[in-house]
Design a protein around this motif. Structure first.
Motif, mmCIF file in Angstrom:
data_model
loop_
_atom_site.group_PDB
_atom_site.id
_atom_site.type_symbol
_atom_site.label_atom_id
_atom_site.label_comp_id
_atom_site.label_asym_id
_atom_site.label_seq_id
_atom_site.Cartn_x
_atom_site.Cartn_y
_atom_site.Cartn_z
ATOM 1 N N MET A 78 -103.046 27.187 -62.417
ATOM 2 C CA MET A 78 -103.505 28.257 -63.315
ATOM 3 C C MET A 78 -103.036 28.040 -64.750
ATOM 4 S SD MET A 78 -102.849 31.545 -60.877
ATOM 5 C CE MET A 78 -101.077 31.356 -60.804
ATOM 6 N N PRO B 21 -94.792 28.457 -67.229
ATOM 7 C CA PRO B 21 -94.911 27.655 -66.007
ATOM 8 C C PRO B 21 -93.558 27.526 -65.306
ATOM 9 C CG PRO B 21 -95.050 26.243 -67.958
ATOM 10 C CD PRO B 21 -94.801 27.624 -68.445
ATOM 11 N N CYS C 167 -93.753 27.862 -57.943
ATOM 12 C CA CYS C 167 -95.135 27.916 -58.478
ATOM 13 C C CYS C 167 -95.645 29.368 -58.384
ATOM 14 C CB CYS C 167 -96.018 26.973 -57.672
ATOM 15 S SG CYS C 167 -97.771 27.131 -58.021
HETATM 16 S S1 SF4 Z 1 -96.518 27.559 -61.710
HETATM 17 FE FE1 SF4 Z 1 -97.107 25.540 -62.559
HETATM 18 S S2 SF4 Z 1 -98.254 24.445 -60.915
HETATM 19 FE FE2 SF4 Z 1 -98.102 26.644 -60.330
HETATM 20 S S3 SF4 Z 1 -100.017 27.499 -61.099
HETATM 21 FE FE3 SF4 Z 1 -98.500 27.853 -62.727
HETATM 22 S S4 SF4 Z 1 -98.628 26.063 -64.112
HETATM 23 FE FE4 SF4 Z 1 -99.764 25.549 -62.204
#
Ligand code: SF4
Ligand SMILES: Cc1cc2nc3c(=O)[nH]c(=O)nc-3n(C[C@H](O)[C@H](O)[C@H](O)COP(=O)(O)OP(=O)(O)OC[C@H]3O[C@@H](n4cnc5c(N)ncnc54)[C@H](O)[C@@H]3O)c2cc1C
Length: 489
Positions: free
Chosen positions: A47, A52, A114
């Motif tokens: 996403m 992140p 994640c």
């Molecule tokens: S946590 Fe990282 S790998 Fe998981 S959806 Fe978000 S950006 Fe993508």
């Protein structure tokens, strides 16, 4: 973000593992990758979160949450989805110097944190990482990058595990002349002689070591500093020394009967098995065989699982794995929320293989060994256990035996896999290196300097028994600290 609706449209597909019945017949890797097209679909699930969590590498509740080497995960996911594999490799290699190791053996704290894992299955980040690096090797994008200039200063790295390799790589790229000393006959530390070949094929390590040699790193094997190579010599011949010798003292079990034959530390078993496999495809018979034996593994962690899987490949008669702690839950407990590392019951490859061959998971939780008994020739024959119960008193966990739960188990081979308690004494005593209260080398994270000027320490030797990804993190960071020292000295 490649496909805004990807996480809604596609389910997670993990590694294409070989079937247990097939993989136990050989020592080849059991993880298989999805096709490139399927990997792209998996990358589309990302996403591209504003924050992140997957790449943060922060410690929550005592465990890493997110990638400890801060891999640029959403960026390479996006590039893979768009089919820009070469750029994905360039992005991956900015933070990850050995993705072919972590893509195979890392427990993937990135996936544990994640955001998708909040109400669906996490992105298969580890598999995407491995797909990128294996494509990069296949396409010839991974090349030796020797430094353009040399500083004229020399560094000795002692120990060639992931910490030593990472440290040597960074120092060499910065222009220092690096020699890595390793007491074993092959480079790689626990990557080579701890983690079994079916999890990490040994040619993968040799492929990387060849590149590092091309970059100018000198590897000296069969050389133990403090034993067949004097400490004074490296202190005199090098401008700095980085100790990356691992945490190699195994935790002992002192119960009656420990002296019987057939009771071994896990590492004696695993090391000899891989060495004999690589030297002669087991023809030299220089390994501890589990064939036709009732095997008991004491310790429910990764090392114990590797012993289970190795024993099954030898053709053991039976396998049991005892763990003193309670069985973890199948779903996150309310005290272990996202993005903390999920403390869940994981059925790993060794347990799957046991279920296939013997019809059951080999693990028995809250099981404590009381005694070993032997035959008239001094060989172990039986192991006696009792169930225990854990309670919390004044904030501390305590256990008590449960009356009437005593049991005897047939045992011809017992493997002790209860963890490691710190680095070995000899080298540290000879160098006058101070230890911390846990008996690891005393050196602050971030500085990595020991009490001896010009001597640094990193990896399991400094932080205690840990993970490959943390060893890489520490090796790189110690290289930076050592480089700063060398600039000033
Ligand atoms: S946590 Fe990282 S790998 Fe998981 S959806 Fe978000 S950006 Fe993508
Ligand atoms: C059986 C097993 C399985 C594991 N599986 C996993 C896994 O799947 N995933 C994961 O992330 N982690 C795993 N780990 C943990 C991981 O392997 C370690 O955390 C990591 O290898 C530590 O790296 P290191 O470089 O600090 O030390 P090590 O890998 O232990 O390397 C230290 C090296 O120093 C050498 N050495 C020691 N003293 C001297 C000396 N005086 N002179 C010269 N050389 C010396 C040793 O021979 C060794 O090669 C596993 C550990 C074990 C034991």
């Amino acid at each position: 973000m490649g496909k805004p609706t990807g996480f809604l449209e596609y389910e997670r597909s993990g590694f294409l593992d070989r079937e247990p019945g097939d993989r136990i017949k050989d020592w080849k890797e059991f993880h298989g990758l999805l096709s490139d097209d399927d990997i792209k679909i998996q990358a589309a699930r990302c996403m591209n979160c504003g924050i992140p969590f997957c790449q943060t590498g922060k410690i929550y509740a005592g465990a890493a949450s997110g990638c400890p080497i801060n891999n640029l995960i959403p960026d390479f996911n996006d590039l893979v989805y768009m089919g820009a594999w070469k750029t994905a490799y360039d992005v991956l290699s900015k933070e990850s110097i050995f993705p072919e190791f972590t893509g195979r053996v890392c427990p993937a704290p990135c996936e544990g944190s994640c955001t998708l894992g909040l109400d669906r299955e996490a992105v298969t980040i580890k598999q995407i990482e491995l797909a990128i690096i294996e494509k990069a090797f296949a396409e010839g994008w991974v090349r030796a990058t020797p430094p353009k200039e040399r500083t004229g200063k020399k560094v000795a790295v002692v120990g060639s595990g992931p910490a030593g390799l990472a440290c040597a790589t960074e120092l060499n790229r910065a222009g220092y002349s690096v020699t890595v000393y390793e007491r074993n006959d092959r480079v790689g530390g626990l990557l080579m002689y701890g983690i079994p070949a079916m999890k990490l094929d040994k040619s993968i390590i040799e492929r990387r070591v060849k590149l590092l040699e091309k970059e100018g790193i000198k590897f000296v094997i069969n050389t133990e500093i403090g034993k067949n190579h004097p400490v004074e010599k490296i202190l005199k011949n090098f401008d700095a020394v980085v100790l990356c010798c691992g945490s190699t003292r195994p935790r002992e079990l002192t119960q009656d009967g420990r002296e019987l034959q057939g009771i071994h530390f896990a590492m004696e078993f695993l090391h000899a098995n891989t060495k004999s496999l690589l030297d002669s495809n087991h023809k030299d018979k220089k390994f501890i065989s589990a064939k036709d034996k009732n095997v008991i593994v004491i310790g429910g962690g990764d090392t114990g699982t590797d012993c289970v899987a190795t024993s099954i490949r030898h053709g053991c008669k039976g396998i049991k794995q005892f763990e003193i702690l309670p069985c973890p839950p199948l779903e996150r407990a309310s005290t272990n929320p996202w993005p903390e590392w999920p403390k869940l019951l994981i059925t790993d490859y060794g347990q799957e293989e046991s279920a296939h061959v013997f019809g059951s998971d080999p693990r028995h939780f809250v099981t404590m060994t009381r005694e070993f008994t032997g035959d008239k020739n001094g060989n172990v024959k039986e192991l006696k256990t009792v169930q225990i119960e854990w309670t919390k008193k004044d904030g501390r966990f305590e256990y008590a035996e449960v009356p009437g739960t005593e049991k005897s188990w047939p045992a011809d081979l017992v493997l002790l896999a209860m963890g490691f308690i710190g680095p070995e004494d000899k080298l540290l005593e000879e160098m006058g290196i101070e230890r911390d209260e846990r008996s690891n080398v005393k050196a602050e994270y971030g500085k990595f300097a020991t009490n001896v000027k010009g001597v640094f320490a990193a990896g399991d030797m400094r932080r205690g028994q840990s993970l490959v990804v943390w060893a890489i993190n520490e090796g790189r960071a110690a290289a930076k600290a050592c480089g700063e020292f060398l600039i000033q000295s």
